[in-house]
Write a protein that holds these residues in place. Structure first.
Motif, PDB file in Angstrom:
ATOM      1  N   GLY A  93      -9.540   0.860  -8.727  1.00 37.77           N
ATOM      2  CA  GLY A  93      -9.227   1.329  -7.388  1.00 37.77           C
ATOM      3  C   GLY A  93      -8.727   0.205  -6.514  1.00 37.77           C
ATOM      4  O   GLY A  93      -8.478   0.247  -5.350  1.00 37.77           O
ATOM      5  N   THR A  95      -5.474  -0.947  -6.418  1.00 36.16           N
ATOM      6  CA  THR A  95      -4.158  -0.398  -5.671  1.00 36.16           C
ATOM      7  C   THR A  95      -4.551   0.585  -4.569  1.00 36.16           C
ATOM      8  O   THR A  95      -4.003   0.502  -3.372  1.00 36.16           O
ATOM      9  CB  THR A  95      -3.150   0.220  -6.863  1.00 36.16           C
ATOM     10  OG1 THR A  95      -3.000  -0.806  -7.779  1.00 36.16           O
ATOM     11  CG2 THR A  95      -1.874   0.704  -6.025  1.00 36.16           C
ATOM     12  N   ARG A  96      -5.657   1.268  -4.793  1.00 34.36           N
ATOM     13  CA  ARG A  96      -5.885   2.336  -3.853  1.00 34.36           C
ATOM     14  C   ARG A  96      -6.464   1.670  -2.527  1.00 34.36           C
ATOM     15  O   ARG A  96      -6.428   2.172  -1.431  1.00 34.36           O
ATOM     16  CB  ARG A  96      -6.913   3.525  -4.576  1.00 34.36           C
ATOM     17  CG  ARG A  96      -6.613   4.332  -5.375  1.00 34.36           C
ATOM     18  CD  ARG A  96      -5.206   5.235  -5.232  1.00 34.36           C
ATOM     19  NE  ARG A  96      -4.091   4.586  -4.990  1.00 34.36           N
ATOM     20  CZ  ARG A  96      -3.119   4.486  -6.013  1.00 34.36           C
ATOM     21  NH1 ARG A  96      -3.122   4.644  -7.153  1.00 34.36           N
ATOM     22  NH2 ARG A  96      -1.880   4.029  -5.514  1.00 34.36           N
ATOM     23  N   GLU A 153      -3.731   0.420  -0.657  1.00 33.39           N
ATOM     24  CA  GLU A 153      -2.997   1.500  -0.036  1.00 33.39           C
ATOM     25  C   GLU A 153      -3.722   1.879   1.415  1.00 33.39           C
ATOM     26  O   GLU A 153      -3.142   2.097   2.444  1.00 33.39           O
ATOM     27  CB  GLU A 153      -3.394   2.616  -0.947  1.00 33.39           C
ATOM     28  CG  GLU A 153      -2.582   3.991  -0.612  1.00 33.39           C
ATOM     29  CD  GLU A 153      -2.461   4.915  -1.564  1.00 33.39           C
ATOM     30  OE1 GLU A 153      -3.161   6.096  -1.439  1.00 33.39           O
ATOM     31  OE2 GLU A 153      -1.613   4.991  -2.545  1.00 33.39           O
ATOM     32  N   ASP A 190       4.149   0.051  -8.414  1.00 31.72           N
ATOM     33  CA  ASP A 190       3.579   1.298  -8.346  1.00 31.72           C
ATOM     34  C   ASP A 190       4.108   2.270  -7.699  1.00 31.72           C
ATOM     35  O   ASP A 190       4.296   2.341  -6.276  1.00 31.72           O
ATOM     36  CB  ASP A 190       2.136   1.027  -7.737  1.00 31.72           C
ATOM     37  CG  ASP A 190       1.204   2.326  -7.880  1.00 31.72           C
ATOM     38  OD1 ASP A 190       1.675   3.204  -7.239  1.00 31.72           O
ATOM     39  OD2 ASP A 190       0.139   2.216  -8.610  1.00 31.72           O
ATOM     40  N   ASP A 209       3.449   5.395  -6.649  1.00 28.79           N
ATOM     41  CA  ASP A 209       2.760   6.234  -5.802  1.00 28.79           C
ATOM     42  C   ASP A 209       2.418   5.323  -4.543  1.00 28.79           C
ATOM     43  O   ASP A 209       2.582   5.810  -3.424  1.00 28.79           O
ATOM     44  CB  ASP A 209       1.316   6.486  -6.381  1.00 28.79           C
ATOM     45  CG  ASP A 209       1.783   7.640  -7.499  1.00 28.79           C
ATOM     46  OD1 ASP A 209       2.277   8.403  -7.321  1.00 28.79           O
ATOM     47  OD2 ASP A 209       0.697   7.793  -8.534  1.00 28.79           O
ATOM     48  N   LEU A 210       2.253   3.890  -4.744  1.00 30.32           N
ATOM     49  CA  LEU A 210       2.281   3.040  -3.463  1.00 30.32           C
ATOM     50  C   LEU A 210       3.244   3.043  -2.749  1.00 30.32           C
ATOM     51  O   LEU A 210       3.122   3.190  -1.498  1.00 30.32           O
ATOM     52  CB  LEU A 210       1.640   1.739  -3.868  1.00 30.32           C
ATOM     53  CG  LEU A 210       1.475   0.886  -2.905  1.00 30.32           C
ATOM     54  CD1 LEU A 210       0.296   1.054  -2.036  1.00 30.32           C
ATOM     55  CD2 LEU A 210       1.226  -0.507  -3.447  1.00 30.32           C
ATOM     56  N   ARG A 249       3.613   6.253  -0.863  1.00 31.43           N
ATOM     57  CA  ARG A 249       2.633   6.634   0.370  1.00 31.43           C
ATOM     58  C   ARG A 249       3.137   5.647   1.532  1.00 31.43           C
ATOM     59  O   ARG A 249       2.821   5.719   2.708  1.00 31.43           O
ATOM     60  CB  ARG A 249       1.108   6.019  -0.206  1.00 31.43           C
ATOM     61  CG  ARG A 249       0.107   5.970   0.971  1.00 31.43           C
ATOM     62  CD  ARG A 249      -0.312   7.253   1.285  1.00 31.43           C
ATOM     63  NE  ARG A 249      -1.456   7.189   2.138  1.00 31.43           N
ATOM     64  CZ  ARG A 249      -2.540   7.331   2.211  1.00 31.43           C
ATOM     65  NH1 ARG A 249      -3.019   7.375   0.932  1.00 31.43           N
ATOM     66  NH2 ARG A 249      -3.283   7.177   3.233  1.00 31.43           N
TER      67      ARG A 249
END
Length: 106
Positions: free
Chosen positions: A42, A44-45, A48, A69, A71-72, A75
């Motif tokens: 987690g 990177t999350r 984020e 990344d 997805d990053l 977001r």
């Protein structure tokens, strides 16, 4: 004599045995933050979440993501758009010069 306060929280340092919500005082975000962990835990999350909060607060946010990344990236762009800061979003990517911001060192 008791030791002077040095800050930090056991949960943030990974030595807390009981799970509980973790909060970080905004005053502690003025310095560097190091996040360590194995693959898929987690990191990177967490980045984020912190990035999203900074964008919403109106702070300048610069992100270096050597792994790229997607997805990053999505977001961050979505959060800039939601915060009305879409025109302040810049991407620097050597592999995509057509959409990348440019930098001239000379």
């Amino acid at each position: 004599a008791p030791l002077p306060p040095v800050g930090g929280k056991p949960a943030l340092h990974g030595v807390e045995p009981d799970e509980a919500p973790v909060y970080m005082d905004l005053g502690e975000r003025v310095g560097h933050t190091l996040v360590l962990g194995t693959t898929r835990v987690g990191k990177t999350r967490l980045a984020e979440i912190l990035i999203t909060q900074d964008i919403r607060r109106g702070d300048v946010v610069i992100v270096f993501d050597p792994k790229g990344d997607a997805d990053l990236l999505r977001r961050m762009y979505a959060e800039c758009k939601r915060a009305g800061r879409e025109q302040q979003f810049y991407l620097f990517h050597l592999g995509h010069p057509d959409i990348s911001a440019r930098y001239n060192a000379i």
